[in-house]
Design a protein around this motif. Sequence first.
Motif, PDB file in Angstrom:
ATOM      1  N   LEU A 153       0.832  -1.197   0.000  1.00 50.37           N
ATOM      2  CA  LEU A 153       0.000   0.000   0.000  1.00 50.37           C
ATOM      3  C   LEU A 153       0.873   1.256   0.000  1.00 50.37           C
ATOM      4  O   LEU A 153       0.613   2.193  -0.753  1.00 50.37           O
ATOM      5  N   VAL A 154       1.930   1.266   0.820  1.00 50.23           N
ATOM      6  CA  VAL A 154       2.853   2.410   0.838  1.00 50.23           C
ATOM      7  C   VAL A 154       3.453   2.609  -0.545  1.00 50.23           C
ATOM      8  O   VAL A 154       3.509   3.726  -1.067  1.00 50.23           O
ATOM      9  N   GLY A 155       3.895   1.520  -1.185  1.00 54.23           N
ATOM     10  CA  GLY A 155       4.479   1.616  -2.528  1.00 54.23           C
ATOM     11  C   GLY A 155       3.488   2.186  -3.534  1.00 54.23           C
ATOM     12  O   GLY A 155       3.865   3.026  -4.372  1.00 54.23           O
ATOM     13  N   ASN A 156       2.236   1.750  -3.468  1.00 50.56           N
ATOM     14  CA  ASN A 156       1.220   2.276  -4.388  1.00 50.56           C
ATOM     15  C   ASN A 156       0.966   3.762  -4.143  1.00 50.56           C
ATOM     16  O   ASN A 156       0.810   4.542  -5.087  1.00 50.56           O
ATOM     17  N   LEU A 157       0.904   4.148  -2.866  1.00 48.87           N
ATOM     18  CA  LEU A 157       0.695   5.562  -2.541  1.00 48.87           C
ATOM     19  C   LEU A 157       1.874   6.414  -3.015  1.00 48.87           C
ATOM     20  O   LEU A 157       1.688   7.540  -3.500  1.00 48.87           O
ATOM     21  N   GLN A 158       3.074   5.885  -2.895  1.00 48.69           N
ATOM     22  CA  GLN A 158       4.249   6.613  -3.401  1.00 48.69           C
ATOM     23  C   GLN A 158       4.161   6.786  -4.920  1.00 48.69           C
ATOM     24  O   GLN A 158       4.475   7.862  -5.438  1.00 48.69           O
ATOM     25  N   GLY A 159       3.698   5.763  -5.615  1.00 46.92           N
ATOM     26  CA  GLY A 159       3.542   5.864  -7.064  1.00 46.92           C
ATOM     27  C   GLY A 159       2.512   6.912  -7.454  1.00 46.92           C
ATOM     28  O   GLY A 159       2.734   7.703  -8.381  1.00 46.92           O
ATOM     29  N   VAL A 160       1.398   6.935  -6.747  1.00 51.82           N
ATOM     30  CA  VAL A 160       0.371   7.947  -7.023  1.00 51.82           C
ATOM     31  C   VAL A 160       0.934   9.340  -6.745  1.00 51.82           C
ATOM     32  O   VAL A 160       0.754  10.269  -7.537  1.00 51.82           O
ATOM     33  N   ARG A 161       1.610   9.479  -5.620  1.00 44.75           N
ATOM     34  CA  ARG A 161       2.215  10.776  -5.281  1.00 44.75           C
ATOM     35  C   ARG A 161       3.190  11.230  -6.357  1.00 44.75           C
ATOM     36  O   ARG A 161       3.140  12.369  -6.823  1.00 44.75           O
ATOM     37  N   ASP A 162       4.078  10.337  -6.769  1.00 44.28           N
ATOM     38  CA  ASP A 162       5.100  10.689  -7.758  1.00 44.28           C
ATOM     39  C   ASP A 162       4.492  11.038  -9.110  1.00 44.28           C
ATOM     40  O   ASP A 162       5.013  11.898  -9.824  1.00 44.28           O
ATOM     41  N   ASP A 163       3.364  10.389  -9.465  1.00 36.54           N
ATOM     42  CA  ASP A 163       2.709  10.663 -10.750  1.00 36.54           C
ATOM     43  C   ASP A 163       1.851  11.925 -10.727  1.00 36.54           C
ATOM     44  O   ASP A 163       1.773  12.639 -11.725  1.00 36.54           O
ATOM     45  N   LEU A 164       1.201  12.209  -9.621  1.00 34.59           N
ATOM     46  CA  LEU A 164       0.205  13.271  -9.594  1.00 34.59           C
ATOM     47  C   LEU A 164       0.642  14.565  -8.914  1.00 34.59           C
ATOM     48  O   LEU A 164       0.080  15.623  -9.205  1.00 34.59           O
ATOM     49  N   CYS A 165       1.602  14.504  -8.012  1.00 32.55           N
ATOM     50  CA  CYS A 165       2.011  15.718  -7.293  1.00 32.55           C
ATOM     51  C   CYS A 165       3.064  16.480  -8.099  1.00 32.55           C
ATOM     52  O   CYS A 165       4.040  15.900  -8.568  1.00 32.55           O
ATOM     53  N   ALA A 166       2.861  17.787  -8.216  1.00 29.86           N
ATOM     54  CA  ALA A 166       3.840  18.625  -8.915  1.00 29.86           C
ATOM     55  C   ALA A 166       5.155  18.643  -8.144  1.00 29.86           C
ATOM     56  O   ALA A 166       6.226  18.668  -8.750  1.00 29.86           O
ATOM     57  N   ASP A 167       5.072  18.616  -6.813  1.00 32.28           N
ATOM     58  CA  ASP A 167       6.267  18.602  -5.980  1.00 32.28           C
ATOM     59  C   ASP A 167       6.110  17.478  -4.962  1.00 32.28           C
ATOM     60  O   ASP A 167       5.482  17.651  -3.914  1.00 32.28           O
ATOM     61  N   ALA A 168       6.662  16.313  -5.252  1.00 35.47           N
ATOM     62  CA  ALA A 168       6.503  15.125  -4.411  1.00 35.47           C
ATOM     63  C   ALA A 168       7.054  15.344  -3.005  1.00 35.47           C
ATOM     64  O   ALA A 168       6.623  14.681  -2.058  1.00 35.47           O
ATOM     65  N   ALA A 169       7.971  16.284  -2.837  1.00 39.31           N
ATOM     66  CA  ALA A 169       8.563  16.533  -1.522  1.00 39.31           C
ATOM     67  C   ALA A 169       7.543  17.091  -0.533  1.00 39.31           C
ATOM     68  O   ALA A 169       7.760  17.026   0.680  1.00 39.31           O
ATOM     69  N   THR A 170       6.443  17.621  -1.029  1.00 41.39           N
ATOM     70  CA  THR A 170       5.415  18.157  -0.122  1.00 41.39           C
ATOM     71  C   THR A 170       4.650  17.045   0.588  1.00 41.39           C
ATOM     72  O   THR A 170       3.924  17.318   1.529  1.00 41.39           O
ATOM     73  N   MET A 171       4.808  15.802   0.124  1.00 39.38           N
ATOM     74  CA  MET A 171       4.159  14.647   0.753  1.00 39.38           C
ATOM     75  C   MET A 171       5.266  13.640   1.084  1.00 39.38           C
ATOM     76  O   MET A 171       5.587  12.762   0.294  1.00 39.38           O
ATOM     77  N   PRO A 172       5.877  13.772   2.274  1.00 40.40           N
ATOM     78  CA  PRO A 172       6.998  12.895   2.623  1.00 40.40           C
ATOM     79  C   PRO A 172       6.565  11.436   2.805  1.00 40.40           C
ATOM     80  O   PRO A 172       5.400  11.145   3.090  1.00 40.40           O
ATOM     81  N   ASP A 173       7.543  10.534   2.675  1.00 41.58           N
ATOM     82  CA  ASP A 173       7.273   9.105   2.852  1.00 41.58           C
ATOM     83  C   ASP A 173       6.706   8.801   4.239  1.00 41.58           C
ATOM     84  O   ASP A 173       5.881   7.907   4.391  1.00 41.58           O
ATOM     85  N   SER A 174       7.124   9.573   5.243  1.00 37.79           N
ATOM     86  CA  SER A 174       6.624   9.323   6.601  1.00 37.79           C
ATOM     87  C   SER A 174       5.112   9.566   6.675  1.00 37.79           C
ATOM     88  O   SER A 174       4.390   8.824   7.348  1.00 37.79           O
ATOM     89  N   GLU A 175       4.622  10.580   5.964  1.00 34.60           N
ATOM     90  CA  GLU A 175       3.187  10.858   5.956  1.00 34.60           C
ATOM     91  C   GLU A 175       2.432   9.772   5.196  1.00 34.60           C
ATOM     92  O   GLU A 175       1.368   9.329   5.621  1.00 34.60           O
ATOM     93  N   LEU A 176       3.002   9.324   4.082  1.00 43.07           N
ATOM     94  CA  LEU A 176       2.382   8.229   3.333  1.00 43.07           C
ATOM     95  C   LEU A 176       2.347   6.960   4.176  1.00 43.07           C
ATOM     96  O   LEU A 176       1.361   6.220   4.156  1.00 43.07           O
ATOM     97  N   GLY A 177       3.422   6.710   4.919  1.00 48.66           N
ATOM     98  CA  GLY A 177       3.471   5.541   5.789  1.00 48.66           C
ATOM     99  C   GLY A 177       2.405   5.585   6.871  1.00 48.66           C
ATOM    100  O   GLY A 177       1.774   4.577   7.186  1.00 48.66           O
ATOM    101  N   ALA A 178       2.186   6.778   7.446  1.00 46.48           N
ATOM    102  CA  ALA A 178       1.154   6.927   8.482  1.00 46.48           C
ATOM    103  C   ALA A 178      -0.235   6.692   7.894  1.00 46.48           C
ATOM    104  O   ALA A 178      -1.084   6.048   8.520  1.00 46.48           O
TER     105      ALA A 178
END
Length: 175
Positions: free
Chosen positions: A11-36
Amino acid sequence: MVEYVDSEGELVGNLQGVRDDLCADAATMPDSELGAIAKWAWECRLNNRVYRGRDSAFPVCRKALDALRNCDNESDAIALFVLLSDMHGHSPGKRFALDFKAMRSSGLTRLSIPRLRAARRALEAVGLLAVAGNHFAGAVHRTYTLTRLRLPSGDPASVAQMPSRNGKGKEGGRV
């Protein structure tokens, strides 16, 4: 997405993929927040609390059901209470009209209008339904609101006895 993965890590991996594809600046959504987020969603899945639309639960107060069981038309009153809790209970203090003809024509109930009126009166009598606004003939329906069942102030179940400090039933000194 939580229903279609095999692990929290997936699930974390899928959320990271969505973030990387859809967010203009992926750094605004850190991995720690996706993990939570993934941890919370995975716990919901494990506890069978993944809801969508009408596939959800709502609480019903057992004391309310107990109060309605003492009514002559208990089944109708309980049915109306559950229906109103389903439709309006998620918004405390929400005002709503009870248009029994519209409720019947939309398929919300099969009860006759006299039975619905009797059920409404039962809810009002036990204190689960209150008039919130009066009607104007031909213009506005009377509005109601769901209320919480209150125990009478003299009811021993509503008052907890505090333990005494010295065991003799008197105050045991200052706190």
